[in-house]
Design an enzyme around this catalytic site. Structure first.
Site, PDB file in Angstrom:
ATOM      1  N   ASN A  24       0.789  -1.188  -0.017  1.00 10.37           N
ATOM      2  CA  ASN A  24       0.005   0.044  -0.007  1.00 10.37           C
ATOM      3  C   ASN A  24       0.861   1.315   0.137  1.00 10.37           C
ATOM      4  OD1 ASN A  24      -2.857  -0.243  -0.202  1.00 10.37           O
ATOM      5  ND2 ASN A  24      -2.547  -1.679   1.659  1.00 10.37           N
ATOM      6  N   ARG A  76       6.086   1.625  24.787  1.00 10.78           N
ATOM      7  CA  ARG A  76       5.429   1.912  23.486  1.00 10.78           C
ATOM      8  C   ARG A  76       5.377   3.507  23.186  1.00 10.78           C
ATOM      9  NH1 ARG A  76       2.335  -1.785  20.549  1.00 10.78           N
ATOM     10  NH2 ARG A  76       2.357  -3.835  21.518  1.00 10.78           N
ATOM     11  N   VAL A 103      -0.196  -1.639  17.717  1.00  9.96           N
ATOM     12  CA  VAL A 103      -1.082  -0.817  18.307  1.00  9.96           C
ATOM     13  C   VAL A 103      -0.476   0.323  19.050  1.00  9.96           C
ATOM     14  CG1 VAL A 103      -2.820  -0.873  19.854  1.00  9.96           C
ATOM     15  CG2 VAL A 103      -2.413  -2.865  18.765  1.00  9.96           C
ATOM     16  N   LEU A 104      -1.099   1.518  18.512  1.00  9.39           N
ATOM     17  CA  LEU A 104      -0.651   3.082  18.999  1.00  9.39           C
ATOM     18  C   LEU A 104      -1.149   3.055  20.074  1.00  9.39           C
ATOM     19  CD1 LEU A 104      -0.978   4.766  15.573  1.00  9.39           C
ATOM     20  CD2 LEU A 104       0.872   3.360  16.334  1.00  9.39           C
ATOM     21  N   ASN A 118      -5.567   5.461   8.297  1.00 11.27           N
ATOM     22  CA  ASN A 118      -5.198   3.724   8.115  1.00 11.27           C
ATOM     23  C   ASN A 118      -6.189   3.006   7.112  1.00 11.27           C
ATOM     24  OD1 ASN A 118      -3.885   1.211   8.971  1.00 11.27           O
ATOM     25  ND2 ASN A 118      -5.766   0.695   9.848  1.00 11.27           N
ATOM     26  N   HIS A 120      -7.866  -0.746   6.241  1.00 11.28           N
ATOM     27  CA  HIS A 120      -8.168  -2.113   6.789  1.00 11.28           C
ATOM     28  C   HIS A 120      -8.846  -2.699   5.735  1.00 11.28           C
ATOM     29  CE1 HIS A 120      -8.898  -4.388  10.194  1.00 11.28           C
ATOM     30  NE2 HIS A 120     -10.219  -4.608   9.743  1.00 11.28           N
ATOM     31  N   GLY A 154      -9.462   3.863  19.574  1.00 12.08           N
ATOM     32  CA  GLY A 154      -9.986   2.460  19.393  1.00 12.08           C
ATOM     33  C   GLY A 154      -9.732   1.651  18.238  1.00 12.08           C
ATOM     34  N   ASP A 156      -9.046   0.132  14.678  1.00 10.54           N
ATOM     35  CA  ASP A 156      -9.981   0.296  13.495  1.00 10.54           C
ATOM     36  C   ASP A 156     -11.348   0.832  13.946  1.00 10.54           C
ATOM     37  OD1 ASP A 156      -7.790  -0.935  12.266  1.00 10.54           O
ATOM     38  OD2 ASP A 156      -8.755  -2.928  12.901  1.00 10.54           O
ATOM     39  N   ALA A 184      -8.135  -3.937  -4.683  1.00 11.17           N
ATOM     40  CA  ALA A 184      -8.916  -2.838  -4.381  1.00 11.17           C
ATOM     41  C   ALA A 184      -8.295  -1.720  -3.291  1.00 11.17           C
ATOM     42  CB  ALA A 184     -10.394  -3.142  -3.697  1.00 11.17           C
ATOM     43  N   GLU A 185      -7.646  -2.183  -2.492  1.00 16.89           N
ATOM     44  CA  GLU A 185      -6.716  -1.182  -1.393  1.00 16.89           C
ATOM     45  C   GLU A 185      -5.818  -0.354  -2.185  1.00 16.89           C
ATOM     46  OE1 GLU A 185      -4.757  -3.238   1.876  1.00 16.89           O
ATOM     47  OE2 GLU A 185      -6.239  -4.855   2.022  1.00 16.89           O
TER      48      GLU A 185
END
Length: 199
Positions: A24, A76, A103-104, A118, A120, A154, A156, A184-185
Protein backbone atom coordinates in the site's frame (compact mmCIF):
# COMPACT_ATOMS: atom_id res chain seq x y z
CA UNK A 1 10.24 29.87 -9.34
CA UNK A 2 8.27 28.32 -12.18
CA UNK A 3 4.56 27.68 -11.91
CA UNK A 4 5.24 23.92 -11.94
CA UNK A 5 7.70 24.16 -9.07
CA UNK A 6 5.32 26.37 -7.14
CA UNK A 7 2.56 23.80 -7.56
CA UNK A 8 4.86 21.08 -6.25
CA UNK A 9 5.57 23.04 -3.08
CA UNK A 10 1.84 23.20 -2.34
CA UNK A 11 1.50 19.44 -2.03
CA UNK A 12 0.63 18.04 1.38
CA UNK A 13 3.60 16.29 2.95
CA UNK A 14 2.76 12.68 3.88
CA UNK A 15 4.82 10.17 5.85
CA UNK A 16 4.00 6.47 5.58
CA UNK A 17 4.47 3.99 8.43
CA UNK A 18 5.09 0.36 7.48
CA UNK A 19 6.13 -2.90 9.11
CA UNK A 20 6.47 -5.20 6.11
CA UNK A 21 6.35 -5.43 2.34
CA UNK A 22 4.80 -2.03 1.85
CA UNK A 23 2.43 -2.74 -1.03
CA UNK A 24 0.00 0.00 0.00
CA UNK A 25 2.94 2.33 0.60
CA UNK A 26 4.09 1.62 -2.95
CA UNK A 27 0.61 2.44 -4.24
CA UNK A 28 0.71 5.79 -2.43
CA UNK A 29 4.19 6.56 -3.77
CA UNK A 30 3.18 5.65 -7.32
CA UNK A 31 0.04 7.78 -7.14
CA UNK A 32 2.10 10.74 -5.92
CA UNK A 33 4.01 10.71 -9.22
CA UNK A 34 0.93 12.08 -11.00
CA UNK A 35 1.26 15.83 -11.65
CA UNK A 36 -2.16 16.51 -10.15
CA UNK A 37 -1.69 14.45 -6.99
CA UNK A 38 -2.27 16.74 -3.99
CA UNK A 39 0.26 15.00 -1.76
CA UNK A 40 3.88 13.85 -1.82
CA UNK A 41 5.47 11.10 0.24
CA UNK A 42 8.34 12.68 2.18
CA UNK A 43 9.30 9.74 4.41
CA UNK A 44 8.71 6.01 4.75
CA UNK A 45 9.28 4.98 8.34
CA UNK A 46 9.33 1.45 9.74
CA UNK A 47 9.58 -0.16 13.15
CA UNK A 48 11.42 -3.06 11.46
CA UNK A 49 14.86 -2.33 9.97
CA UNK A 50 14.55 -5.33 7.61
CA UNK A 51 11.10 -4.38 6.25
CA UNK A 52 11.01 -5.04 2.52
CA UNK A 53 9.08 -1.83 1.99
CA UNK A 54 12.08 0.25 3.04
CA UNK A 55 14.04 -1.09 0.08
CA UNK A 56 11.13 -0.45 -2.27
CA UNK A 57 10.74 3.12 -1.04
CA UNK A 58 14.45 3.83 -1.34
CA UNK A 59 14.42 2.44 -4.88
CA UNK A 60 11.60 4.88 -5.66
CA UNK A 61 13.68 7.77 -4.35
CA UNK A 62 11.73 8.30 -1.14
CA UNK A 63 13.65 9.00 2.09
CA UNK A 64 13.46 6.07 4.50
CA UNK A 65 14.14 5.53 8.17
CA UNK A 66 13.86 2.59 10.56
CA UNK A 67 13.33 3.06 14.28
CA UNK A 68 13.40 -0.44 15.73
CA UNK A 69 10.82 -0.88 18.48
CA UNK A 70 12.73 -3.68 20.19
CA UNK A 71 15.29 -1.57 22.09
CA UNK A 72 12.39 0.30 23.69
CA UNK A 73 11.05 -2.90 25.27
CA UNK A 74 7.54 -2.50 26.64
CA UNK A 75 7.68 1.31 26.54
CA UNK A 76 5.52 1.88 23.47
CA UNK A 77 5.19 5.60 24.08
CA UNK A 78 8.96 6.10 24.15
CA UNK A 79 9.19 4.40 20.76
CA UNK A 80 6.34 6.55 19.45
CA UNK A 81 8.03 9.72 20.71
CA UNK A 82 11.03 8.77 18.59
CA UNK A 83 8.70 8.18 15.62
CA UNK A 84 6.96 11.49 16.23
CA UNK A 85 10.27 13.37 16.30
CA UNK A 86 11.26 11.79 12.98
CA UNK A 87 7.89 12.62 11.43
CA UNK A 88 8.18 16.25 12.48
CA UNK A 89 11.78 16.50 11.36
CA UNK A 90 10.66 15.32 7.91
CA UNK A 91 8.04 18.07 7.87
CA UNK A 92 5.17 15.60 7.62
CA UNK A 93 1.67 17.05 7.73
CA UNK A 94 -0.19 13.73 7.49
CA UNK A 95 0.64 10.16 8.46
CA UNK A 96 -0.59 7.14 6.52
CA UNK A 97 -0.40 3.72 8.17
CA UNK A 98 0.23 1.04 5.55
CA UNK A 99 0.61 -2.36 7.16
CA UNK A 100 2.00 -0.85 10.35
CA UNK A 101 1.56 -3.71 12.77
CA UNK A 102 1.76 -1.94 16.11
CA UNK A 103 -1.16 -0.87 18.26
CA UNK A 104 -0.69 2.84 18.88
CA UNK A 105 -0.78 4.56 22.25
CA UNK A 106 -2.84 7.65 23.03
CA UNK A 107 0.30 9.76 22.61
CA UNK A 108 0.74 9.27 18.87
CA UNK A 109 -2.99 9.10 18.15
CA UNK A 110 -3.56 12.45 19.83
CA UNK A 111 -0.43 14.03 18.32
CA UNK A 112 -1.76 13.39 14.81
CA UNK A 113 -5.52 13.49 15.44
CA UNK A 114 -7.40 14.16 12.22
CA UNK A 115 -4.19 13.80 10.21
CA UNK A 116 -3.45 10.07 10.58
CA UNK A 117 -5.17 7.50 8.38
CA UNK A 118 -5.17 3.74 8.12
CA UNK A 119 -6.40 1.19 5.60
CA UNK A 120 -8.10 -1.94 6.90
CA UNK A 121 -9.05 -5.03 4.86
CA UNK A 122 -12.73 -5.21 5.76
CA UNK A 123 -15.90 -3.20 5.45
CA UNK A 124 -15.70 -1.60 8.86
CA UNK A 125 -17.28 -1.71 11.36
CA UNK A 126 -17.35 -5.40 10.42
CA UNK A 127 -14.24 -7.39 11.35
CA UNK A 128 -11.85 -5.00 13.07
CA UNK A 129 -8.50 -6.53 13.94
CA UNK A 130 -6.93 -9.51 12.20
CA UNK A 131 -7.99 -12.46 10.03
CA UNK A 132 -10.68 -10.42 8.28
CA UNK A 133 -10.96 -12.51 5.10
CA UNK A 134 -11.47 -15.83 6.89
CA UNK A 135 -14.08 -14.21 9.12
CA UNK A 136 -15.99 -12.78 6.13
CA UNK A 137 -16.00 -16.15 4.34
CA UNK A 138 -17.05 -18.09 7.42
CA UNK A 139 -19.90 -15.63 8.04
CA UNK A 140 -21.22 -16.29 4.53
CA UNK A 141 -20.88 -12.64 3.52
CA UNK A 142 -21.70 -11.82 -0.10
CA UNK A 143 -19.08 -9.10 -0.17
CA UNK A 144 -15.90 -8.09 1.57
CA UNK A 145 -13.73 -5.06 0.94
CA UNK A 146 -11.54 -2.44 2.55
CA UNK A 147 -11.91 0.80 4.48
CA UNK A 148 -9.81 3.92 4.88
CA UNK A 149 -10.41 5.58 8.23
CA UNK A 150 -9.01 8.22 10.52
CA UNK A 151 -7.02 6.74 13.38
CA UNK A 152 -8.53 7.11 16.84
CA UNK A 153 -7.88 5.47 20.21
CA UNK A 154 -9.95 2.37 19.45
CA UNK A 155 -8.50 -0.23 17.07
CA UNK A 156 -10.04 0.25 13.60
CA UNK A 157 -12.79 2.44 15.10
CA UNK A 158 -12.08 5.86 13.58
CA UNK A 159 -14.40 7.75 11.20
CA UNK A 160 -14.54 6.03 7.81
CA UNK A 161 -13.36 8.16 4.89
CA UNK A 162 -14.11 5.72 2.08
CA UNK A 163 -14.68 2.04 1.31
CA UNK A 164 -14.35 -0.31 -1.64
CA UNK A 165 -16.51 -3.41 -1.97
CA UNK A 166 -15.24 -6.71 -3.32
CA UNK A 167 -17.64 -9.62 -4.03
CA UNK A 168 -16.94 -12.89 -2.23
CA UNK A 169 -16.84 -15.60 -4.91
CA UNK A 170 -17.81 -19.25 -4.61
CA UNK A 171 -14.78 -21.25 -3.57
CA UNK A 172 -12.90 -18.25 -2.23
CA UNK A 173 -10.19 -18.94 0.33
CA UNK A 174 -8.80 -16.28 2.66
CA UNK A 175 -5.83 -16.09 0.29
CA UNK A 176 -7.80 -15.59 -2.93
CA UNK A 177 -10.12 -13.06 -1.32
CA UNK A 178 -7.17 -11.24 0.23
CA UNK A 179 -5.50 -10.85 -3.16
CA UNK A 180 -8.59 -9.22 -4.69
CA UNK A 181 -9.17 -6.98 -1.68
CA UNK A 182 -5.52 -5.91 -1.77
CA UNK A 183 -5.90 -4.82 -5.39
CA UNK A 184 -8.88 -2.70 -4.32
CA UNK A 185 -6.85 -1.24 -1.44
CA UNK A 186 -4.19 -0.04 -3.88
CA UNK A 187 -6.79 2.05 -5.70
CA UNK A 188 -8.83 3.16 -2.70
CA UNK A 189 -6.03 4.36 -0.42
CA UNK A 190 -4.40 6.94 -2.72
CA UNK A 191 -7.82 8.34 -3.68
CA UNK A 192 -9.03 8.61 -0.07
CA UNK A 193 -5.76 10.20 1.05
CA UNK A 194 -5.93 12.72 -1.79
CA UNK A 195 -9.44 13.75 -0.75
CA UNK A 196 -8.41 14.08 2.89
CA UNK A 197 -5.48 16.40 2.22
CA UNK A 198 -7.63 18.62 -0.03
CA UNK A 199 -10.22 19.26 2.70
Amino acid sequence: MSVANHAMTQRARVAVLISGRGSNMTALVEAAKAPDCPYEVVLVLSNKPDAEGLRLAAAAGVPTLAIDHRPFGADREAHERALDAALREAGAEYVALAGYMRVLTAFLVQAWAGRMVNIHPSLLPRYPGLDTHRRAIEAGDAEAGCSVHLVTAGVDEGPILDQARVPVQAGDTPETLSARVLAAEHTLYPAALARLVKR
